[in-house]
Design a protein around this motif. Structure first.
Motif, PDB file in Angstrom:
ATOM      1  N   VAL A  25       0.961  -1.043  -0.016  1.00 36.32           N
ATOM      2  CA  VAL A  25      -0.073   0.137  -0.005  1.00 36.32           C
ATOM      3  C   VAL A  25       0.982   1.254  -0.176  1.00 36.32           C
ATOM      4  O   VAL A  25       0.585   1.941  -0.638  1.00 36.32           O
ATOM      5  CB  VAL A  25      -1.104  -0.041   1.132  1.00 36.32           C
ATOM      6  CG1 VAL A  25      -1.687   1.153   1.357  1.00 36.32           C
ATOM      7  CG2 VAL A  25      -1.901  -1.268   1.068  1.00 36.32           C
ATOM      8  N   PHE A  26       1.886   1.221   1.012  1.00 30.46           N
ATOM      9  CA  PHE A  26       2.745   2.394   0.788  1.00 30.46           C
ATOM     10  C   PHE A  26       3.445   2.574  -0.623  1.00 30.46           C
ATOM     11  O   PHE A  26       3.768   3.875  -1.044  1.00 30.46           O
ATOM     12  CB  PHE A  26       3.894   2.063   2.034  1.00 30.46           C
ATOM     13  CG  PHE A  26       3.535   2.292   3.390  1.00 30.46           C
ATOM     14  CD1 PHE A  26       2.433   2.970   3.642  1.00 30.46           C
ATOM     15  CD2 PHE A  26       4.282   1.526   4.202  1.00 30.46           C
ATOM     16  CE1 PHE A  26       1.908   3.095   4.981  1.00 30.46           C
ATOM     17  CE2 PHE A  26       3.802   1.875   5.659  1.00 30.46           C
ATOM     18  CZ  PHE A  26       2.657   2.435   5.831  1.00 30.46           C
ATOM     19  N   ARG A  28       2.278   1.943  -3.336  1.00 36.62           N
ATOM     20  CA  ARG A  28       1.371   1.935  -4.457  1.00 36.62           C
ATOM     21  C   ARG A  28       0.710   3.580  -4.362  1.00 36.62           C
ATOM     22  O   ARG A  28       0.455   4.228  -5.223  1.00 36.62           O
ATOM     23  CB  ARG A  28       0.055   1.146  -4.322  1.00 36.62           C
ATOM     24  CG  ARG A  28      -1.222   1.425  -5.210  1.00 36.62           C
ATOM     25  CD  ARG A  28      -0.590   1.162  -6.754  1.00 36.62           C
ATOM     26  NE  ARG A  28      -1.878   1.237  -7.687  1.00 36.62           N
ATOM     27  CZ  ARG A  28      -2.135   2.396  -8.186  1.00 36.62           C
ATOM     28  NH1 ARG A  28      -1.565   3.520  -7.708  1.00 36.62           N
ATOM     29  NH2 ARG A  28      -3.063   2.622  -8.937  1.00 36.62           N
ATOM     30  N   TRP A  29       0.370   3.944  -3.113  1.00 38.25           N
ATOM     31  CA  TRP A  29      -0.313   5.461  -2.965  1.00 38.25           C
ATOM     32  C   TRP A  29       0.552   6.114  -2.085  1.00 38.25           C
ATOM     33  O   TRP A  29       1.025   5.695  -1.003  1.00 38.25           O
ATOM     34  CB  TRP A  29      -1.558   5.165  -2.180  1.00 38.25           C
ATOM     35  CG  TRP A  29      -2.532   4.592  -3.105  1.00 38.25           C
ATOM     36  CD1 TRP A  29      -3.391   5.045  -4.250  1.00 38.25           C
ATOM     37  CD2 TRP A  29      -3.232   3.157  -3.123  1.00 38.25           C
ATOM     38  NE1 TRP A  29      -3.909   4.275  -4.887  1.00 38.25           N
ATOM     39  CE2 TRP A  29      -3.948   3.132  -4.206  1.00 38.25           C
ATOM     40  CE3 TRP A  29      -2.808   2.355  -2.036  1.00 38.25           C
ATOM     41  CZ2 TRP A  29      -4.808   2.127  -4.234  1.00 38.25           C
ATOM     42  CZ3 TRP A  29      -3.647   0.972  -2.352  1.00 38.25           C
ATOM     43  CH2 TRP A  29      -4.594   0.914  -3.249  1.00 38.25           C
ATOM     44  N   PRO A  30       0.929   7.464  -2.567  1.00 38.71           N
ATOM     45  CA  PRO A  30       1.639   8.481  -1.596  1.00 38.71           C
ATOM     46  C   PRO A  30       0.785   8.956  -0.544  1.00 38.71           C
ATOM     47  O   PRO A  30      -0.393   8.464  -0.267  1.00 38.71           O
ATOM     48  CB  PRO A  30       1.707   9.681  -2.618  1.00 38.71           C
ATOM     49  CG  PRO A  30       0.694   9.650  -3.504  1.00 38.71           C
ATOM     50  CD  PRO A  30       0.624   8.077  -3.559  1.00 38.71           C
ATOM     51  N   PRO A  31       1.247   9.545   0.600  1.00 39.20           N
ATOM     52  CA  PRO A  31       0.488   9.774   1.557  1.00 39.20           C
ATOM     53  C   PRO A  31      -0.785  10.645   1.368  1.00 39.20           C
ATOM     54  O   PRO A  31      -0.756  11.647   0.707  1.00 39.20           O
ATOM     55  CB  PRO A  31       1.649  10.606   2.528  1.00 39.20           C
ATOM     56  CG  PRO A  31       2.929  10.106   2.041  1.00 39.20           C
ATOM     57  CD  PRO A  31       2.626   9.840   0.738  1.00 39.20           C
ATOM     58  N   GLY A  32      -1.806  10.097   2.031  1.00 39.17           N
ATOM     59  CA  GLY A  32      -2.944  11.180   1.562  1.00 39.17           C
ATOM     60  C   GLY A  32      -4.270  10.051   1.885  1.00 39.17           C
ATOM     61  O   GLY A  32      -4.254   9.142   2.868  1.00 39.17           O
ATOM     62  N   ARG A  36      -4.826   6.084   3.475  1.00 37.42           N
ATOM     63  CA  ARG A  36      -5.443   5.757   4.831  1.00 37.42           C
ATOM     64  C   ARG A  36      -6.568   4.887   4.909  1.00 37.42           C
ATOM     65  O   ARG A  36      -6.885   3.876   5.426  1.00 37.42           O
ATOM     66  CB  ARG A  36      -5.868   6.987   5.467  1.00 37.42           C
ATOM     67  CG  ARG A  36      -4.450   8.021   5.800  1.00 37.42           C
ATOM     68  CD  ARG A  36      -4.878   9.173   6.871  1.00 37.42           C
ATOM     69  NE  ARG A  36      -3.337   9.864   6.971  1.00 37.42           N
ATOM     70  CZ  ARG A  36      -3.787  10.720   8.066  1.00 37.42           C
ATOM     71  NH1 ARG A  36      -4.750  11.158   8.581  1.00 37.42           N
ATOM     72  NH2 ARG A  36      -2.349  11.263   8.268  1.00 37.42           N
ATOM     73  N   ILE A  37      -7.210   4.977   3.702  1.00 41.33           N
ATOM     74  CA  ILE A  37      -8.510   4.297   3.440  1.00 41.33           C
ATOM     75  C   ILE A  37      -7.950   2.836   3.197  1.00 41.33           C
ATOM     76  O   ILE A  37      -8.627   1.811   3.667  1.00 41.33           O
ATOM     77  CB  ILE A  37      -9.541   4.678   2.354  1.00 41.33           C
ATOM     78  CG1 ILE A  37     -10.032   5.965   2.957  1.00 41.33           C
ATOM     79  CG2 ILE A  37     -10.596   3.700   2.233  1.00 41.33           C
ATOM     80  CD1 ILE A  37     -10.819   6.617   1.799  1.00 41.33           C
ATOM     81  N   ALA A  38      -6.967   2.672   2.243  1.00 45.14           N
ATOM     82  CA  ALA A  38      -6.380   1.386   2.093  1.00 45.14           C
ATOM     83  C   ALA A  38      -5.904   0.632   3.115  1.00 45.14           C
ATOM     84  O   ALA A  38      -5.986  -0.650   3.371  1.00 45.14           O
ATOM     85  CB  ALA A  38      -5.392   1.577   0.942  1.00 45.14           C
ATOM     86  N   GLU A 184       8.706  -0.793   6.851  1.00 45.53           N
ATOM     87  CA  GLU A 184       7.873  -0.905   5.500  1.00 45.53           C
ATOM     88  C   GLU A 184       7.959   0.572   5.103  1.00 45.53           C
ATOM     89  O   GLU A 184       8.053   0.813   3.926  1.00 45.53           O
ATOM     90  CB  GLU A 184       6.816  -1.701   5.416  1.00 45.53           C
ATOM     91  CG  GLU A 184       7.155  -3.276   5.694  1.00 45.53           C
ATOM     92  CD  GLU A 184       7.565  -3.592   4.365  1.00 45.53           C
ATOM     93  OE1 GLU A 184       7.259  -3.221   3.085  1.00 45.53           O
ATOM     94  OE2 GLU A 184       8.559  -4.677   4.263  1.00 45.53           O
ATOM     95  N   ARG A 185       7.529   1.314   5.840  1.00 43.38           N
ATOM     96  CA  ARG A 185       7.347   2.792   5.539  1.00 43.38           C
ATOM     97  C   ARG A 185       8.263   3.345   5.222  1.00 43.38           C
ATOM     98  O   ARG A 185       8.567   4.327   4.052  1.00 43.38           O
ATOM     99  CB  ARG A 185       6.727   3.477   6.790  1.00 43.38           C
ATOM    100  CG  ARG A 185       6.162   5.102   6.413  1.00 43.38           C
ATOM    101  CD  ARG A 185       5.498   5.665   7.674  1.00 43.38           C
ATOM    102  NE  ARG A 185       5.322   7.014   7.656  1.00 43.38           N
ATOM    103  CZ  ARG A 185       6.072   7.917   7.645  1.00 43.38           C
ATOM    104  NH1 ARG A 185       7.340   7.699   8.105  1.00 43.38           N
ATOM    105  NH2 ARG A 185       5.614   9.212   7.440  1.00 43.38           N
ATOM    106  N   ALA A 186       9.805   3.174   5.828  1.00 45.53           N
ATOM    107  CA  ALA A 186      10.940   3.708   5.608  1.00 45.53           C
ATOM    108  C   ALA A 186      11.504   3.341   4.341  1.00 45.53           C
ATOM    109  O   ALA A 186      11.913   4.006   3.478  1.00 45.53           O
ATOM    110  CB  ALA A 186      11.888   3.496   6.844  1.00 45.53           C
ATOM    111  N   ARG A 187      11.342   2.128   4.034  1.00 37.04           N
ATOM    112  CA  ARG A 187      11.772   1.524   2.639  1.00 37.04           C
ATOM    113  C   ARG A 187      10.962   2.051   1.737  1.00 37.04           C
ATOM    114  O   ARG A 187      11.541   2.407   0.496  1.00 37.04           O
ATOM    115  CB  ARG A 187      11.283   0.036   2.760  1.00 37.04           C
ATOM    116  CG  ARG A 187      11.893  -0.680   1.396  1.00 37.04           C
ATOM    117  CD  ARG A 187      11.279  -2.122   1.423  1.00 37.04           C
ATOM    118  NE  ARG A 187       9.844  -2.198   1.225  1.00 37.04           N
ATOM    119  CZ  ARG A 187       9.049  -1.662   0.647  1.00 37.04           C
ATOM    120  NH1 ARG A 187       9.482  -1.316  -0.570  1.00 37.04           N
ATOM    121  NH2 ARG A 187       7.646  -1.530   0.626  1.00 37.04           N
TER     122      ARG A 187
END
Length: 399
Positions: A25-26, A28-32, A36-38, A184-187
């Motif tokens: 998910v990280f 595929r989509w940028p912060p937004g 968050r919905i995903a 995962e977020r940092a990667r």
């Protein structure tokens, strides 16, 4: 006992799967809001999977609490709301005497994550690994639902055993899951930043600061050996820090890239440009006399103000200039340009060039020393012949 171990292993497998899917998910989509919905949707589905596993202790505090906490934290209030329906429906369908407490525990878990995230967002805090312990400690308090779920009629020894087991599980599982998702977020962010950096250099035709530094030292050696003149310019977006805070991330990236592109297009192909810092650009002008610098700086300022804007206000740049004749080494040029920029902004806060007076007063006539070069000074004699005349016209046209 083997049923408990089987449930723990199954829960751990689902938690690892959750972190892996969140990593996708990280990516595929940028912060937004969409991200968050995903995150909330993934957390809700996998929480339902955990509820379907056999619960030897009757599901007083279900094993999906760590998932809901993490989904609420990384998904925010929106993610928490999206994640709750599936586990709530599954828990209500499962029934049992501990059903009300189990439902309350689910809501509390998502609320813990969303509340901590809202607090961090308000403080503009970036999630880090040390947050895992604090969030895990808050999640462990969900074990307090054990006495309320089983009631006072149960044996005290059993309640103590359940309380200790759930306290340890909630703390360890949440801490481990938080670490996995933060990694995962940092990667993902590092991957996204690398892609953005590659796109920036491809679209702006600039080079890295290390390459410019190498070329700066190379030009200094050429200057010492052959007397070739060159200049160094430091271009700064005016009020860059305030502009970055006022603009959205996409708006700032667009402004930064457009200014970088204009800076590169305002100079010759042989000149070297590189980003230095969040809102500064360095420009190296080889074989350039002091009389050729000011027209380049003014052209650059006019192009930026004409083509880049934020809202109704044009974006402007201020420029500090240093010439090799004023320095005793390559690093002196950098310091001189920074000082010139600061002194120019002290007089004119926006759209300033420094030092303008020195450039205008001492600028000698342009002459040619090397093919394609712009040089000044009486020590350089203009060449004769047809080919040199053509080259002089090309050099003057570049101004």
């Amino acid at each position: 006992m083997h049923i408990v171990i089987q449930q723990l292993l199954s829960s751990v497998a689902v938690l690892v799967l959750f972190s892996f899917v969140i990593g996708l998910v990280f990516d595929r989509w940028p912060p937004g809001r969409v991200r968050r919905i995903a995150i909330g949707a993934v957390g809700g589905v996998l929480s339902g999977v955990l509820l379907a596993l056999p619960a030897p202790y009757g599901g007083v505090v279900d094993g999906q609490a760590p998932i809901l906490v993490v989904a609420g934290y990384f998904g925010g209030p929106v993610g928490a709301l999206v994640a709750l329906p599936i586990p709530l429906i599954a828990r209500i369908e499962a029934g049992g005497p501990a059903m009300p407490v189990g439902v309350a525990a689910l809501v509390a878990a998502a609320t813990i994550g969303a509340s901590i995230r809202a607090w961090h967002d308000r403080r503009k805090h970036t999630p880090c690994r040390s947050d895992a312990l604090r969030i895990s400690a808050a999640t462990a308090l969900l074990a307090l639902a054990v006495p309320a779920g089983f009631g006072a009629g149960d044996q005290p020894q059993r309640l103590i055993a359940l309380f200790g087991a759930l306290l340890a599980w909630n703390f360890v599982a949440t801490a481990g899951l938080m670490r996995l998702v933060i990694n995962e977020r940092a990667r993902s962010h590092a991957k996204r930043n690398r892609a953005a950096e590659v796109a920036f250099f491809q679209q702006t035709d600039q080079v890295t600061a290390d390459i410019l530094q190498t070329q700066l030292h190379q030009m200094w050696h050429i200057h010492n050996r052959y007397g070739a003149h060159f200049a160094y310019m430091l271009v700064a977006i005016d009020d860059g820090t305030a502009l970055q805070r006022a603009a959205t991330r996409d708006e700032w990236l667009s402004i930064h890239m457009n200014v970088a592109r204009i800076v590169r297009e305002s100079v010759r192909h042989c000149d070297i440009c590189a980003p230095v810092g969040a809102d500064h650009f360095a420009v190296l002008l080889p074989y350039t006399g002091s009389g050729a610098i000011l027209p380049v700086a003014k052209r650059m300022q006019a192009a930026v103000a004409d083509q880049v804007s934020h809202g109704d206000a044009p974006v402007t740049v201020s420029i500090g200039i240093a010439h090799v004749d004023e320095s005793n080494g390559p690093n002196d040029l950098i310091v001189l340009a920074e000082n010139a920029l600061v002194m120019a902004n002290a007089v004119t806060p926006r759209n300033a060039i420094g030092p303008v007076s020195a450039l205008e007063e001492t600028a000698p006539p342009l002459i040619r020393s090397f093919p394609g070069a712009l040089m000044t000074g009486p020590e350089r004699k203009p060449s004769t012949g047809g080919s040199s005349t053509r080259i002089e016209h090309v050099a003057e046209a570049s101004l």
